[in-house]
Each structure stands twice: as structure tokens, then as C-alpha cells.
Design an enzyme around this catalytic site. Sequence first.
Site, PDB file in Angstrom:
ATOM      1  N   ASP A   1       1.066  -1.336   0.243  1.00 13.90           N
ATOM      2  CA  ASP A   1       0.060   0.196  -0.083  1.00 13.90           C
ATOM      3  C   ASP A   1       0.954   1.241   0.059  1.00 13.90           C
ATOM      4  O   ASP A   1       1.501   1.848  -1.076  1.00 13.90           O
ATOM      5  CB  ASP A   1      -0.960  -0.203   1.295  1.00 13.90           C
ATOM      6  CG  ASP A   1      -2.058   0.962   1.473  1.00 13.90           C
ATOM      7  OD1 ASP A   1      -1.784   1.913   0.998  1.00 13.90           O
ATOM      8  OD2 ASP A   1      -2.833   0.815   2.080  1.00 13.90           O
TER       9      ASP A   1
ATOM     10  N   ASP B   1      -7.232  -8.973   6.178  1.00 16.22           N
ATOM     11  CA  ASP B   1      -8.347  -8.400   7.200  1.00 16.22           C
ATOM     12  C   ASP B   1      -8.916  -7.210   7.279  1.00 16.22           C
ATOM     13  O   ASP B   1      -8.349  -6.450   6.912  1.00 16.22           O
ATOM     14  CB  ASP B   1      -7.767  -9.135   8.666  1.00 16.22           C
ATOM     15  CG  ASP B   1      -6.912  -8.122   9.127  1.00 16.22           C
ATOM     16  OD1 ASP B   1      -5.861  -7.695   8.403  1.00 16.22           O
ATOM     17  OD2 ASP B   1      -6.913  -7.530  10.396  1.00 16.22           O
TER      18      ASP B   1
HETATM   19  P1  IMP Z   1       1.898  -0.533   3.850  1.00 13.97           P
HETATM   20  O1  IMP Z   1       2.884  -0.399   4.747  1.00 13.97           O
HETATM   21  O2  IMP Z   1       0.946   0.638   3.796  1.00 13.97           O
HETATM   22  O3  IMP Z   1       2.223  -0.623   2.505  1.00 13.97           O
HETATM   23  O4  IMP Z   1       0.905  -1.677   4.271  1.00 13.97           O
HETATM   24  C1  IMP Z   1       1.066  -2.850   4.077  1.00 13.97           C
HETATM   25  C2  IMP Z   1       0.292  -3.757   5.011  1.00 13.97           C
HETATM   26  O5  IMP Z   1      -0.996  -3.234   5.381  1.00 13.97           O
HETATM   27  C3  IMP Z   1       0.038  -5.063   4.217  1.00 13.97           C
HETATM   28  O6  IMP Z   1       0.879  -5.949   4.577  1.00 13.97           O
HETATM   29  C4  IMP Z   1      -1.495  -5.328   4.803  1.00 13.97           C
HETATM   30  O7  IMP Z   1      -1.049  -6.145   6.021  1.00 13.97           O
HETATM   31  C5  IMP Z   1      -1.977  -4.272   5.292  1.00 13.97           C
HETATM   32  N1  IMP Z   1      -2.916  -3.760   4.085  1.00 13.97           N
HETATM   33  C6  IMP Z   1      -2.615  -2.412   3.120  1.00 13.97           C
HETATM   34  N2  IMP Z   1      -3.679  -2.436   2.402  1.00 13.97           N
HETATM   35  C7  IMP Z   1      -4.833  -3.158   2.670  1.00 13.97           C
HETATM   36  C8  IMP Z   1      -6.096  -3.604   2.444  1.00 13.97           C
HETATM   37  O8  IMP Z   1      -6.516  -2.946   1.445  1.00 13.97           O
HETATM   38  N3  IMP Z   1      -6.477  -4.471   3.075  1.00 13.97           N
HETATM   39  C9  IMP Z   1      -6.109  -5.234   4.252  1.00 13.97           C
HETATM   40  N4  IMP Z   1      -5.028  -4.937   4.636  1.00 13.97           N
HETATM   41  C10 IMP Z   1      -4.147  -4.025   4.048  1.00 13.97           C
END
Ligand code: IMP
Length: 175
Positions: free
Chosen positions: A104, A160
Site C-alpha cells: 500500500d 483482514d
Molecule cells: P503499507 O505498509 O502501507 O504498504 O501496508 C502494508 C500492509 O498493510 C499489508 O501488508 C497489509 O497487511 C495491510 N494492508 C494494506 N492495504 C490493505 C487492504 O486494502 N486490506 C487489508 N490490509 C491491508
Amino acid sequence: MIQLHDKQFVPFISAAEIDKTIAGMAQQIEADTNNEVPVFVGVLNGAFMFLSDLMKHYKKPCEVSFVKLASYEGTQSTNTVKQLVGLDKNVEGRTVIIVEDIVDTGNTVVELVKMFEGRGVKQLKIASLFFKPEAYKKDIKLNYTGFSIPNKFIVGYGLDYDGLGRNIPEIYQLK
Ligand code: IMP
Ligand code: MG
């Protein structure tokens, strides 16, 4: 439509599409690893289902390990990524493939790359089943991505909403 806690979700990606995409990713990784025996490092909790199916489609010798990180609260990414379980494996000289459910903002990926610095890894690659390009703010290259999706919250197939929805075999999107 399904309800988890206070929110409603609608169907987005079918189990058959997910499986087909993962098979393609496994083939790509196989083609790139030559005679290496890669170590797949799954990022708990979200990646457990993807890792399992990716490995079943991967037909050459490989190993597996896990780390556990958490950054999400509800449907929002937080800026602090907590390391809950670290790596217990010697990865010196190895090809490591980080297996993530979804990238994300990229905060988690940055932490993951840091975790492998100084460990003498031969090659570090990142495989993520889902990728939100509009939310991604980092420069780290993702080597294998299954689905590029809009910046909207999804659940199912390991992902989740506050603990619920991981057991759903398909992907649902916030309504
Ligand atoms: P980041 O650090 O913002 O890239 O987020 C990564 C982590 O957030 C992922 O490994 C997921 O566990 C969680 N995550 C990000 N987007 C989603 C979503 O749309 N649904 C559920 N979990 C998410
Ligand atoms: Mg995750």
C-alpha cells in the site's frame, strides 16, 4: 455482499482469478531463479494464504521462513511498522523472496528491506499479490506483483479488517 464489524464489502476478485495469477507469478519466479534454491519469506499475518498457494505452484526446490510485522489499524495504514517476529534463518549467500499480501504506502516494504541489510543476502526480491500504485510512496522496486488495484480497502484471501475476513477465499472490496 458481506458484513464485517461495521462495514459492508462487495465481491471484487474471484478465487479462480487469484489462483491463475499466482500460478503465473510462480512460473516467473521459477524462470528467474536458475539453479538457486530460494528462501520464501512470508510476512505474517496477511501473506499466509498467498505464500501457501505460491509455494504449491512453485515446482523447483525452495525453502520457507516467516517474519511478522504490523502497521494497519482498521482500514488505515499507520506510519509506524512494528516488528513482532524477526527472521530466525541464516540467509547469507541466498536468494530471498519476500512474500507480501499487499503493498500500500510501502512503509512495510521499507522495514522489510532494512531487516535484510547486513545479512549477506545474494539477491533480495519482493513478491506481492496486490499492489496499490496510487498509494505507493517509495522507490523500492517490486519484482513480482499479481494485481494492481485502486486505492480502496480490500479483504479476503488472508487480508483482514480488524481481524475478520482472512478466511474468505475471494477478494471483497469496501462498498
Ligand atoms: P503499507 O505498509 O502501507 O504498504 O501496508 C502494508 C500492509 O498493510 C499489508 O501488508 C497489509 O497487511 C495491510 N494492508 C494494506 N492495504 C490493505 C487492504 O486494502 N486490506 C487489508 N490490509 C491491508
Ligand atoms: Mg501484510
